[in-house]
Design an enzyme around this catalytic site. Structure first.
Site, PDB file in Angstrom:
ATOM      1  N   CYS A   1      -1.863  -6.280   3.756  1.00 23.64           N
ATOM      2  CA  CYS A   1      -0.551  -6.110   3.130  1.00 23.64           C
ATOM      3  C   CYS A   1       0.382  -7.164   3.710  1.00 23.64           C
ATOM      4  CB  CYS A   1      -0.032  -4.703   3.437  1.00 23.64           C
ATOM      5  SG  CYS A   1       1.584  -4.366   2.725  1.00 23.64           S
ATOM      6  N   LEU A   2       1.171  -7.795   2.852  1.00 21.05           N
ATOM      7  CA  LEU A   2       2.105  -8.823   3.333  1.00 21.05           C
ATOM      8  C   LEU A   2       3.114  -8.242   4.326  1.00 21.05           C
ATOM      9  CD1 LEU A   2       2.840 -10.829   0.043  1.00 21.05           C
ATOM     10  CD2 LEU A   2       1.333 -11.476   1.936  1.00 21.05           C
TER      11      LEU A   2
ATOM     12  N   HIS B   1       3.286   1.440  -2.707  1.00 22.51           N
ATOM     13  CA  HIS B   1       4.505   0.928  -2.063  1.00 22.51           C
ATOM     14  C   HIS B   1       5.747   1.582  -2.661  1.00 22.51           C
ATOM     15  CE1 HIS B   1       3.475  -2.114   0.852  1.00 22.51           C
ATOM     16  NE2 HIS B   1       2.694  -2.780   0.015  1.00 22.51           N
TER      17      HIS B   1
ATOM     18  N   GLN C   1       9.330  -4.181  -0.512  1.00 25.94           N
ATOM     19  CA  GLN C   1       8.876  -5.109   0.535  1.00 25.94           C
ATOM     20  C   GLN C   1       9.872  -6.238   0.765  1.00 25.94           C
ATOM     21  OE1 GLN C   1       4.667  -5.447  -1.256  1.00 25.94           O
ATOM     22  NE2 GLN C   1       4.349  -5.780   0.923  1.00 25.94           N
TER      23      GLN C   1
ATOM     24  N   HIS D   1      -2.302  -0.338  -4.900  1.00 24.68           N
ATOM     25  CA  HIS D   1      -1.634  -0.674  -3.630  1.00 24.68           C
ATOM     26  C   HIS D   1      -0.124  -0.851  -3.862  1.00 24.68           C
ATOM     27  CE1 HIS D   1      -1.629  -2.952   0.367  1.00 24.68           C
ATOM     28  NE2 HIS D   1      -0.456  -3.263  -0.157  1.00 24.68           N
ATOM     29  N   GLU D   2       0.231  -1.554  -4.948  1.00 20.77           N
ATOM     30  CA  GLU D   2       1.662  -1.788  -5.233  1.00 20.77           C
ATOM     31  C   GLU D   2       2.358  -0.502  -5.667  1.00 20.77           C
ATOM     32  OE1 GLU D   2       2.714  -4.403  -3.974  1.00 20.77           O
ATOM     33  OE2 GLU D   2       0.713  -5.255  -3.817  1.00 20.77           O
TER      34      GLU D   2
ATOM     35  N   GLY E   1      -0.100  -9.322  -4.607  1.00 22.59           N
ATOM     36  CA  GLY E   1       0.846  -8.362  -5.159  1.00 22.59           C
ATOM     37  C   GLY E   1       2.042  -8.233  -4.234  1.00 22.59           C
TER      38      GLY E   1
HETATM   39 NI    NI Z   1       1.253  -4.180   0.510  1.00 20.41          NI
END
Ligand code: NI
Length: 178
Positions: free
Chosen positions: A88-89, A134, A51, A130-131, A46
């Site tokens: 998380c990226l 964000h 981000q 999770h997204e 995701g």
């Molecule tokens: Ni993340």
């Protein structure tokens, strides 16, 4: 489409409440394409627009064989509780167990501006939540106990004390980070 640099922990964009999109134009459609491409290159499940430094309510998910864009998403139903490890990226190499609802029903606009509804459990439900977090400036770290969070944050600061900035280029052929 293009690969966009990822914003890492410390970037103010990750802590912002993203703005609603409301009307979908070519710019938003291009953003969705770029998010998919960047998520794929970074081997994520995701990715949210903030981000990549764009604070609009847009995110993409690719989990359990389902690949979709969420524009102005809202969770309209939740059920149960489940705990699983998340990463998380934007916080590479840091992982923690997060407890969230096990099942969710989410409503969002697709790239054609059509409102759709999706029911999800397991990894897909976790990725959606999770997204959406964000988009509200929330990171998975915020769901951990204070002690665990402080431990991971001090490790992050130690490992990143020499970083010149808070963005990271994504390579088209980068290795899976999990
Ligand atoms: Ni993340």
């Amino acid at each position: 489409m293009s690969l966009l640099p990822l914003h890492l922990l410390g970037s103010p964009a990750l802590r912002q409440h993203s703005a609603e999109v409301k009307s979908i134009d070519d710019e938003i459609r291009r953003l969705v394409g770029d998010l998919f491409e960047t998520m794929d290159a970074a081997k994520g499940v995701g990715l949210a627009a903030n981000q990549v430094g764009i604070t609009r309510r847009v995110a993409v998910v690719d989990a359990e064989g389902d690949r979709f864009a969420m524009i102005d998403p809202v969770i309209v139903e939740t059920e149960g509780r489940a705990t699983a490890e998340e990463g998380c990226l934007s916080i590479p190499d840091i992982y923690g167990d997060v407890t969230r609802p096990e099942r969710v029903v989410m409503e969002a606009l697709d790239v054609d501006g059509v409102r759709y509804r999706k029911e999800a459990t397991g990894l897909k439900a976790r990725a959606i939540q999770h997204e959406l977090d964000h988009l509200d400036g929330i990171l998975f770290l915020d769901h951990l106990s204070l002690l665990k969070r402080q431990m991971l944050l001090s490790r992050w600061r130690r490992e990143h004390k020499d970083d010149a900035g808070y963005t990271k280029e994504v390579q088209a052929a980068s290795a899976r980070s999990e």
